[in-house]
Design a protein around this motif. Structure first.
Motif, PDB file in Angstrom:
ATOM      1  N   UNK A  34     -18.498  96.855 121.638  1.00  8.03           N
ATOM      2  CA  UNK A  34     -17.786  98.038 122.109  1.00  8.03           C
ATOM      3  C   UNK A  34     -18.702  98.897 122.955  1.00  8.03           C
ATOM      4  N   UNK A  94     -18.855  90.043 109.758  1.00  7.26           N
ATOM      5  CA  UNK A  94     -17.450  90.259 109.448  1.00  7.26           C
ATOM      6  C   UNK A  94     -17.244  91.377 108.452  1.00  7.26           C
ATOM      7  N   UNK A  95     -18.356  91.877 107.891  1.00  4.27           N
ATOM      8  CA  UNK A  95     -18.207  92.926 106.888  1.00  4.27           C
ATOM      9  C   UNK A  95     -18.000  94.296 107.499  1.00  4.27           C
ATOM     10  N   UNK A  96     -18.143  94.410 108.788  1.00  4.96           N
ATOM     11  CA  UNK A  96     -17.818  95.687 109.416  1.00  4.96           C
ATOM     12  C   UNK A  96     -18.981  96.585 109.735  1.00  4.96           C
ATOM     13  N   UNK A  97     -20.197  96.125 109.546  1.00  5.86           N
ATOM     14  CA  UNK A  97     -21.364  96.953 109.878  1.00  5.86           C
ATOM     15  C   UNK A  97     -21.476  97.074 111.394  1.00  5.86           C
ATOM     16  N   UNK A  98     -21.461  98.294 111.886  1.00  4.72           N
ATOM     17  CA  UNK A  98     -21.509  98.560 113.324  1.00  4.72           C
ATOM     18  C   UNK A  98     -22.824  99.227 113.681  1.00  4.72           C
ATOM     19  N   UNK A  99     -23.547  98.594 114.597  1.00 10.10           N
ATOM     20  CA  UNK A  99     -24.864  99.077 114.995  1.00 10.10           C
ATOM     21  C   UNK A  99     -24.797  99.627 116.412  1.00 10.10           C
ATOM     22  N   UNK A 100     -25.358 100.813 116.594  1.00 16.52           N
ATOM     23  CA  UNK A 100     -25.371 101.473 117.893  1.00 16.52           C
ATOM     24  C   UNK A 100     -26.712 101.276 118.592  1.00 16.52           C
TER      25      UNK A 100
ATOM     26  N   UNK B  31     -12.106 102.325 105.682  1.00 14.27           N
ATOM     27  CA  UNK B  31     -13.553 102.199 105.864  1.00 14.27           C
ATOM     28  C   UNK B  31     -14.150 103.557 106.224  1.00 14.27           C
ATOM     29  N   UNK B  33     -18.004 105.382 107.150  1.00 13.01           N
ATOM     30  CA  UNK B  33     -19.390 105.126 107.553  1.00 13.01           C
ATOM     31  C   UNK B  33     -20.180 106.439 107.573  1.00 13.01           C
ATOM     32  N   UNK B  35     -23.743 107.809 109.439  1.00 13.67           N
ATOM     33  CA  UNK B  35     -24.799 107.580 110.416  1.00 13.67           C
ATOM     34  C   UNK B  35     -25.664 108.830 110.492  1.00 13.67           C
ATOM     35  N   UNK B  43     -26.647 106.838 117.184  1.00  9.23           N
ATOM     36  CA  UNK B  43     -26.436 106.949 115.738  1.00  9.23           C
ATOM     37  C   UNK B  43     -27.094 105.788 114.997  1.00  9.23           C
ATOM     38  N   UNK B  45     -27.339 103.600 111.643  1.00  6.04           N
ATOM     39  CA  UNK B  45     -26.500 103.223 110.499  1.00  6.04           C
ATOM     40  C   UNK B  45     -27.206 103.558 109.189  1.00  6.04           C
ATOM     41  N   UNK B  48     -21.985 102.101 104.542  1.00  2.00           N
ATOM     42  CA  UNK B  48     -20.554 102.192 104.730  1.00  2.00           C
ATOM     43  C   UNK B  48     -19.794 101.669 103.511  1.00  2.00           C
ATOM     44  N   UNK B  56     -22.654  98.075 102.209  1.00  3.13           N
ATOM     45  CA  UNK B  56     -23.999  97.865 102.740  1.00  3.13           C
ATOM     46  C   UNK B  56     -24.715  99.196 102.888  1.00  3.13           C
TER      47      UNK B  56
END
Lengths: 110, 120
Positions: A34, A94-100, B31, B33, B35, B43, B45, B48, B56
């Motif tokens: 994204x 697939x667990x949804x962890x989003x890294x920026x 969900x 999260x 940050x 941001x 992580x 979450x 995690x």
């Protein structure tokens, strides 16, 4: 190596210019990608998702190269209102962890 | 529903004190999260949840940080024995759909305005 890397810039461009931002990610198993936009002192907001075949939304074009683990964002005909920080975001699993990524700052000048 | 809500918006505390931030997500989102963001950085992580389960937690996060989401709705982030390096904006975001039939792009995060922490 950072999980998601971007050139922080700043990119200073005149109105009407075309500008491209790049992003690389470290995890080849990453599923979703994204671009978010963050205005000064504001929260990030989704700009667009990045699909495997590439996608376009008006003046914005996003592309994904899985082999090189590389994402790009192209902005055509830059407007003053495009001035912001653009954040590359990767879903590492697939667990949804989003890294920026750290973000790339764009300043469009008249 | 007015979006993701965080409070307090600003917190100034002395080193060594404990602080707690609260996040109320968009009600149909499952969900949530957390940050952390500092000036000039994206941001970072922290952790979450999917419903009440913490899926995690960042390995970079020390044991002084703990988050909960006891009923799968609001969440709290507590920092114990704060240090000056904890000064940052703490952002909460939610995504997803709780109920069947509510289509949602699980990738889109809706952020709150953040809680700014200053540790003196």
């Amino acid at each position: 190596r950072k999980e998601v890397e971007q050139d922080p810039g700043p990119f200073n461009v005149p109105e009407g210019a075309t500008v491209a931002f790049n992003c690389t990610y470290s995890n080849s198993a990453s599923q979703s990608f994204f671009w978010y936009r963050q205005d000064c002192r504001k929260e990030p907001k989704l700009l667009m998702s990045v699909y495997s075949s590439g996608n376009e939304d008006g003046r914005f074009t996003a592309q994904l190269n899985r082999a090189s683990q590389y994402i790009s964002l192209l902005i055509r005909d830059s407007k003053l209102s495009d001035s912001a920080t653009y954040l590359c975001v990767v879903n590492f699993s697939n667990t949804g962890k989003l890294i920026f990524g750290q973000g790339t700052t764009l300043q469009v000048k008249p | 529903d007015t979006g993701v809500s965080q409070n307090p918006r600003h917190k100034i505390t002395k080193r060594g004190q404990n602080v707690t931030f609260r996040c109320d997500p968009i009600s149909e989102h499952n969900r949530l999260y957390w940050y952390r963001q500092t000036l000039g950085q994206g941001p970072e992580f922290l952790t979450y949840f999917q419903n009440e389960a913490q899926l995690e937690k960042s390995r970079l996060l020390s044991d002084r940080f703990s988050a909960e989401r006891p009923k799968g709705s609001f969440s709290t982030l507590e920092i114990q024995r704060t240090e000056q390096g904890d000064s940052a904006m703490y952002l909460c975001a939610s995504s997803g759909a709780k109920r069947k039939g509510l289509a949602g792009d699980l990738g889109e995060l809706f952020f709150g305005e953040g809680s700014r922490l200053t540790v003196l």
